[in-house]
Design a protein around this motif. Structure first.
Motif, PDB file in Angstrom:
ATOM      1  N   GLY A  33       0.843  -0.983  -0.019  1.00 46.64           N
ATOM      2  CA  GLY A  33      -0.085   0.055   0.154  1.00 46.64           C
ATOM      3  C   GLY A  33       0.894   1.221  -0.036  1.00 46.64           C
ATOM      4  N   GLY A  34       0.537   2.247   0.487  1.00 49.57           N
ATOM      5  CA  GLY A  34      -0.384   2.587   1.809  1.00 49.57           C
ATOM      6  C   GLY A  34       0.026   1.202   2.763  1.00 49.57           C
ATOM      7  N   GLU A  35      -1.124   1.196   3.608  1.00 51.32           N
ATOM      8  CA  GLU A  35      -1.019   0.110   4.682  1.00 51.32           C
ATOM      9  C   GLU A  35      -2.034  -0.905   4.328  1.00 51.32           C
ATOM     10  N   PRO A  36      -1.527  -2.305   3.735  1.00 47.78           N
ATOM     11  CA  PRO A  36      -2.604  -3.219   3.255  1.00 47.78           C
ATOM     12  C   PRO A  36      -3.510  -3.671   4.390  1.00 47.78           C
ATOM     13  N   VAL A  66       7.621  -6.908   7.899  1.00 47.73           N
ATOM     14  CA  VAL A  66       7.487  -5.996   8.570  1.00 47.73           C
ATOM     15  C   VAL A  66       8.217  -4.849   8.413  1.00 47.73           C
ATOM     16  N   SER A  67       7.679  -3.746   8.258  1.00 49.33           N
ATOM     17  CA  SER A  67       8.767  -2.319   8.395  1.00 49.33           C
ATOM     18  C   SER A  67       8.862  -1.977   9.723  1.00 49.33           C
ATOM     19  N   LEU A  68      10.238  -1.691  10.363  1.00 46.76           N
ATOM     20  CA  LEU A  68      10.352  -1.451  11.461  1.00 46.76           C
ATOM     21  C   LEU A  68      11.786  -0.711  11.562  1.00 46.76           C
ATOM     22  N   PHE A  77      17.830   4.745   1.878  1.00 44.40           N
ATOM     23  CA  PHE A  77      16.605   5.704   1.852  1.00 44.40           C
ATOM     24  C   PHE A  77      16.451   6.078   0.355  1.00 44.40           C
ATOM     25  N   MET A  78      15.355   5.984  -0.369  1.00 40.36           N
ATOM     26  CA  MET A  78      15.308   6.493  -1.749  1.00 40.36           C
ATOM     27  C   MET A  78      14.708   7.641  -2.236  1.00 40.36           C
ATOM     28  N   ASP A  79      15.100   8.079  -3.326  1.00 42.90           N
ATOM     29  CA  ASP A  79      14.620   9.264  -4.011  1.00 42.90           C
ATOM     30  C   ASP A  79      13.324   9.133  -4.335  1.00 42.90           C
ATOM     31  N   GLU A 127       4.444   8.817  -6.033  1.00 41.58           N
ATOM     32  CA  GLU A 127       4.640   8.681  -4.503  1.00 41.58           C
ATOM     33  C   GLU A 127       4.642   7.056  -4.161  1.00 41.58           C
ATOM     34  N   MET A 128       5.444   6.578  -3.427  1.00 39.09           N
ATOM     35  CA  MET A 128       5.468   5.273  -2.930  1.00 39.09           C
ATOM     36  C   MET A 128       4.268   4.767  -2.344  1.00 39.09           C
ATOM     37  N   SER A 129       3.483   5.757  -1.682  1.00 38.17           N
ATOM     38  CA  SER A 129       2.294   5.165  -0.789  1.00 38.17           C
ATOM     39  C   SER A 129       1.276   5.215  -1.893  1.00 38.17           C
TER      40      SER A 129
HETATM   41  N1  SAM Z   1       2.797   0.443   4.981  1.00 38.05           N
HETATM   42  C1  SAM Z   1       3.262  -0.807   4.681  1.00 38.05           C
HETATM   43  C2  SAM Z   1       4.676  -0.830   5.058  1.00 38.05           C
HETATM   44  O1  SAM Z   1       4.961  -0.081   6.036  1.00 38.05           O
HETATM   45  O2  SAM Z   1       5.583  -1.819   4.953  1.00 38.05           O
HETATM   46  C3  SAM Z   1       3.786  -1.098   3.107  1.00 38.05           C
HETATM   47  C4  SAM Z   1       3.904   0.097   1.997  1.00 38.05           C
HETATM   48  S1  SAM Z   1       5.588   0.623   2.573  1.00 38.05           S
HETATM   49  C5  SAM Z   1       5.372   2.294   1.220  1.00 38.05           C
HETATM   50  C6  SAM Z   1       6.663  -0.161   2.000  1.00 38.05           C
HETATM   51  C7  SAM Z   1       7.972  -0.040   2.317  1.00 38.05           C
HETATM   52  O3  SAM Z   1       8.525   0.911   1.716  1.00 38.05           O
HETATM   53  C8  SAM Z   1       8.139   0.115   3.777  1.00 38.05           C
HETATM   54  O4  SAM Z   1       9.180  -0.851   4.027  1.00 38.05           O
HETATM   55  C9  SAM Z   1       8.893   1.592   3.817  1.00 38.05           C
HETATM   56  O5  SAM Z   1       9.690   1.773   4.784  1.00 38.05           O
HETATM   57  C10 SAM Z   1       9.566   1.670   2.579  1.00 38.05           C
HETATM   58  N2  SAM Z   1       9.652   2.991   1.952  1.00 38.05           N
HETATM   59  C11 SAM Z   1       8.691   4.049   1.849  1.00 38.05           C
HETATM   60  N3  SAM Z   1       9.599   5.016   1.350  1.00 38.05           N
HETATM   61  C12 SAM Z   1      10.765   4.735   1.141  1.00 38.05           C
HETATM   62  C13 SAM Z   1      11.688   5.634   0.771  1.00 38.05           C
HETATM   63  N4  SAM Z   1      11.716   6.690   0.442  1.00 38.05           N
HETATM   64  N5  SAM Z   1      13.322   4.879   0.861  1.00 38.05           N
HETATM   65  C14 SAM Z   1      13.278   3.536   1.269  1.00 38.05           C
HETATM   66  N6  SAM Z   1      12.234   2.951   1.350  1.00 38.05           N
HETATM   67  C15 SAM Z   1      10.925   3.504   1.608  1.00 38.05           C
END
Ligand code: SAM
Length: 347
Positions: free
Chosen positions: A76-79, A131-133, A203-205, A341-343
């Motif tokens: 997602g977003g948060e799935p 899991v993102s942490l 950290f990505m652009d 956007e990634m989201s």
């Molecule tokens: N909400 C979910 C989560 O937090 O895992 C899924 C969506 S989130 C966009 C997916 C992954 O993308 C997460 O691990 C997040 O940390 C990573 N992410 C988002 N923006 C990022 C960025 N600018 N650079 C690197 N990783 C990124």
């Protein structure tokens, strides 16, 4: 009878993975992804009617699977904010590849609702979760998610997921210099020897809203060096061609870590991923500036054959390799178009 065409792009990369975003909403506001200033109260998220239905998502996955897709990752977003997500998972779990195998179904989550959802997800056929942490320090974690969400709830969610068998669980940490790079060793120490696979992401652009600067990127080589000084590491072979993370194992046998170096060591040459936004736009690169509308095609009543042909036509001309070209493009696309956007596109 000849087997169906596996879609292959201009660099001979097959379409193997679909990352499907099931919602553009998230309950976190991580500054590197959905900063509050932009994704605030007035932000216009998608209306429910705009989201692909579970049937539409399953149809796309089925047609993809008939043409080479082996893996589906829900994101997602948060799935886990998408209602009844387990119903979608049970539909996807029924699908088979052209040669009769089950699809590999995974989910990426921030873990906030995992404790409540893990059992239902597992029962529906989900195999594993990522899991993102970003920190094990509660104050840093709360500051990074920017909604004051407590660390303990995510750690509990991870434990429950482990208990119900959603493993091996991967834990993704986005490393930002000056924000959480001081937590690298603590994270390594915490997850060593547990069977969890900790992965450090540069950290990505991605997108245009996270004020990305190269100075905030901690190169994976530095992450590996820092951990190696405390817990000696050695490289190990990828599990499969195109694996996003480079693998390193602890010399003392306490498991492995991964590093995802999409900034400093691009892996475009083996990228086999298509991303599908929650409203059915397909993107052939995380750094794309435009997608193709599959929802309209489906809602206009296309046949499966026509849908497959559309997918094939998009994939065959694919020539994206943004990360490899990044050095020349760090200022953003020269024609002024904004990256997605990634989201929205799905991480
Ligand atoms: N909400 C979910 C989560 O937090 O895992 C899924 C969506 S989130 C966009 C997916 C992954 O993308 C997460 O691990 C997040 O940390 C990573 N992410 C988002 N923006 C990022 C960025 N600018 N650079 C690197 N990783 C990124």
């Amino acid at each position: 009878m000849s087997s169906p065409e596996v879609f292959t792009d201009t660099f001979r990369r097959p379409l193997r993975d679909m990352r499907i975003s099931v919602t553009d909403r998230c309950n976190f506001r991580c500054d590197y992804c959905m900063p509050k200033e932009i994704f605030g109260r007035d932000f216009a998220f998608m209306d429910r009617s705009e989201l692909l239905t579970f049937e539409e998502i399953t149809r796309l996955a089925r047609v993809g699977a008939e043409h080479g897709v082996e893996k589906i990752r829900l994101t997602g977003g948060e799935p886990l904010l998408r209602k009844d997500l387990e119903k979608l998972i049970s539909q996807l779990a029924e699908l088979r590849t052209a040669d009769g195998h089950k699809l590999d179904i995974a989910l990426t989550t921030n873990g906030s609702a995992l404790a409540f959802k893990a059992q239902a997800l597992k029962d529906a056929g989900l195999e594993r979760v990522t899991v993102s942490l970003d920190s094990l320090d509660d104050a840093t974690f709360r500051a990074m998610n920017d909604v004051n969400f407590p660390l303990s709830k995510v750690l509990h969610g991870i434990d429950v997921a482990q208990d119900v068998g959603l493993g091996p669980i991967k834990v993704n940490m986005v490393v930002k210099r000056g924000e959480n790079d001081g937590d690298i060793i603590d994270m390594a120490r915490h997850f060593r020897g547990t069977g969890f696979i900790l992965r450090f992401i540069e950290f990505m652009d991605v997108g245009s809203s996270n004020s990305w600067e190269m100075s905030q990127v901690v190169p994976s080589s530095e992450v590996v060096e820092r951990i190696h000084e405390v817990f000696p590491l050695e490289p190990c072979d990828p599990n499969y061609r195109g694996e996003t993370a480079a693998r390193w194992r602890y010399r003392d046998g306490a498991g492995e870590i991964g590093v995802i170096s999409s900034v400093t060591q691009a892996f475009c040459s083996t990228c086999t991923r298509a991303r599908i936004s929650a409203e059915g736009q397909i993107f052939t690169c995380l750094f794309a500036t435009h997608g193709h509308d599959l929802r309209q095609l489906m809602r206009d009543g296309c046949t499966d054959g026509e849908l497959a042909e559309a997918l094939g036509a998009i994939w065959r001309v694919r020539n994206d390799r943004y990360s490899q070209l990044r050095t020349a493009q760090t200022q953003g696309p020269r024609d002024g178009r904004k990256k997605i956007e990634m989201s929205y596109i799905g991480g």
